[in-house]
Design a protein around this motif. Structure first.
Motif, PDB file in Angstrom:
ATOM      1  N   TRP A 142       0.830  -1.203   0.000  1.00 44.59           N
ATOM      2  CA  TRP A 142       0.000   0.000   0.000  1.00 44.59           C
ATOM      3  C   TRP A 142       0.874   1.267   0.000  1.00 44.59           C
ATOM      4  CZ3 TRP A 142       0.217   3.262   4.332  1.00 44.59           C
ATOM      5  CH2 TRP A 142      -0.578   4.401   4.230  1.00 44.59           C
ATOM      6  N   LEU A 143       1.913   1.288   0.853  1.00 47.52           N
ATOM      7  CA  LEU A 143       2.765   2.470   0.963  1.00 47.52           C
ATOM      8  C   LEU A 143       3.512   2.733  -0.348  1.00 47.52           C
ATOM      9  CD1 LEU A 143       3.806   4.648   2.960  1.00 47.52           C
ATOM     10  CD2 LEU A 143       5.709   3.099   3.479  1.00 47.52           C
TER      11      LEU A 143
ATOM     12  N   TRP B  60      -5.245  -3.620  12.449  1.00 49.03           N
ATOM     13  CA  TRP B  60      -4.887  -2.669  11.387  1.00 49.03           C
ATOM     14  C   TRP B  60      -5.041  -3.368  10.056  1.00 49.03           C
ATOM     15  CZ3 TRP B  60      -3.706   1.726   9.008  1.00 49.03           C
ATOM     16  CH2 TRP B  60      -2.920   1.680   7.864  1.00 49.03           C
TER      17      TRP B  60
ATOM     18  N   TYR C 114      -8.275   6.627   7.965  1.00 47.13           N
ATOM     19  CA  TYR C 114      -7.609   7.319   9.066  1.00 47.13           C
ATOM     20  C   TYR C 114      -7.108   8.681   8.608  1.00 47.13           C
ATOM     21  CZ  TYR C 114      -7.899   2.882  11.464  1.00 47.13           C
ATOM     22  OH  TYR C 114      -8.365   1.759  12.049  1.00 47.13           O
TER      23      TYR C 114
ATOM     24  N   SER D 281      -4.641  10.584   8.734  1.00 46.16           N
ATOM     25  CA  SER D 281      -3.862  11.529   9.534  1.00 46.16           C
ATOM     26  C   SER D 281      -2.486  10.948   9.810  1.00 46.16           C
ATOM     27  CB  SER D 281      -4.532  11.811  10.880  1.00 46.16           C
ATOM     28  OG  SER D 281      -5.737  12.493  10.711  1.00 46.16           O
ATOM     29  N   VAL D 282      -1.486  11.830   9.761  1.00 47.02           N
ATOM     30  CA  VAL D 282      -0.156  11.485  10.255  1.00 47.02           C
ATOM     31  C   VAL D 282      -0.002  12.218  11.576  1.00 47.02           C
ATOM     32  CG1 VAL D 282       2.329  11.690   9.888  1.00 47.02           C
ATOM     33  CG2 VAL D 282       0.835  11.144   7.954  1.00 47.02           C
ATOM     34  N   VAL D 283       0.172  11.472  12.649  1.00 49.36           N
ATOM     35  CA  VAL D 283       0.323  12.056  13.984  1.00 49.36           C
ATOM     36  C   VAL D 283       1.797  11.982  14.359  1.00 49.36           C
ATOM     37  CG1 VAL D 283      -0.282  11.878  16.419  1.00 49.36           C
ATOM     38  CG2 VAL D 283      -1.999  11.388  14.663  1.00 49.36           C
TER      39      VAL D 283
ATOM     40  N   LEU E  28       0.914  11.808   0.985  1.00 44.91           N
ATOM     41  CA  LEU E  28      -0.236  10.910   1.110  1.00 44.91           C
ATOM     42  C   LEU E  28      -1.555  11.650   0.950  1.00 44.91           C
ATOM     43  CD1 LEU E  28       0.937   8.764   4.183  1.00 44.91           C
ATOM     44  CD2 LEU E  28       0.745   7.976   1.805  1.00 44.91           C
TER      45      LEU E  28
ATOM     46  N   TRP F 168      -2.737  13.474   3.362  1.00 47.36           N
ATOM     47  CA  TRP F 168      -3.322  13.325   4.690  1.00 47.36           C
ATOM     48  C   TRP F 168      -3.095  14.590   5.513  1.00 47.36           C
ATOM     49  CZ3 TRP F 168      -2.095   7.792   6.964  1.00 47.36           C
ATOM     50  CH2 TRP F 168      -2.681   6.822   6.131  1.00 47.36           C
TER      51      TRP F 168
END
Lengths: 44, 201
Positions: free
Chosen positions: B24-25, B126, B134, B136-138, B161, B163
């Motif tokens: 996926w990445l 996951w 999701y 979001s990058v936290v 991404l 995001w």
């Protein structure tokens, strides 16, 4: 996705991975992107 | 096609999720996927795993390398050979004892790899299909130079991404928040961010 950096701790880095990073890696329910000291330097 | 996403898999049950995440990445970032599997003996010992990886990816030509040696060292060498942009590994976390029994290979790679290491959770559900939801990058930060570099990296990753970026600075007591504000000002300069909201502010 979570991004976290871990600071180098001399020759014991592998054993002494930052406690926050280690806890996140073990317990997070999302992928955790860990940047070592070397990776963080390259990313800067 | 840009840089390489390197995915290290073993023959555990969590390998499929690790592989799916790496795939996926690589797709999301338009990068090349290379899978590496380390065996203690002959590289031929990994033939079955190579076949199962290619079957899961649905690509008989997928790049899968079987190397022999110490797992952490062999994966680190492959990261260097490929000049990988990301390394994807499994966590092998074990619930409340996870920090104590976190996989030693993942721990060593996360501490020393020269590229960002994506650690895929093995105990929570996951799923790659959830990734877009999701969105979001936290990024957790303290006042260190490494954390600022990590936030800059997280900002770039979030943009690639598509995001949202959320920067988190946690303090154990409110009095310490004052020094945190100084750190926030520095982060804003680095990331060109608007002011970060403070709890109750």
């Amino acid at each position: 996705m979570i991004v976290i950096t871990t600071r180098g701790l001399g020759g014991l880095r592998a054993a002494l991975l930052g406690s926050v990073a280690a806890e996140l890696m073990a317990a997070a329910s999302r992928p955790v992107v860990v940047l070592s000291e070397a990776a963080a330097a390259d990313a800067a | 096609m840009g840089a390489t996403v390197l995915c290290a898999v073993d023959d555990s049950g969590a390998a499929g999720r690790v592989l799916d995440t790496a795939c996926w990445l690589a797709d999301a970032l338009h990068e090349r996927l290379v899978v590496v599997h380390v065996v203690p003996g002959s590289a031929r010992d990994g033939d079955d795993l190579v076949a199962s990886v290619r079957a899961r990816l649905g690509d008989e030509q997928a790049e899968v390398r079987v190397v022999s040696g110490s797992p952490a060292e062999a994966v680190r060498d492959t990261v260097d050979e490929e000049d990988a942009a990301f390394l994807v590994v499994g966590s092998r976390g074990q619930g409340s004892l996870g920090a104590a029994v976190l996989g030693s290979v993942s721990r060593a790679l996360a501490a020393e790899a020269r590229c960002p290491v994506v650690v895929v959770p093995s105990v929570e559900p996951w799923a790659v299909a959830d990734g877009a939801a999701y969105a979001s990058v936290v990024c957790g930060v303290d006042g260190s130079d490494e954390a600022v570099a990590g936030a800059v990296f997280a900002d770039r990753l979030a943009k690639r991404l598509g995001w949202r970026l959320v920067v988190v600075h946690a303090r154990q007591n409110v009095r310490a928040m004052a020094s945190g504000v100084v750190g926030q000002a520095r982060l804003r300069r680095c990331l060109s961010l608007s002011p970060i909201a403070r709890p109750g502010g």
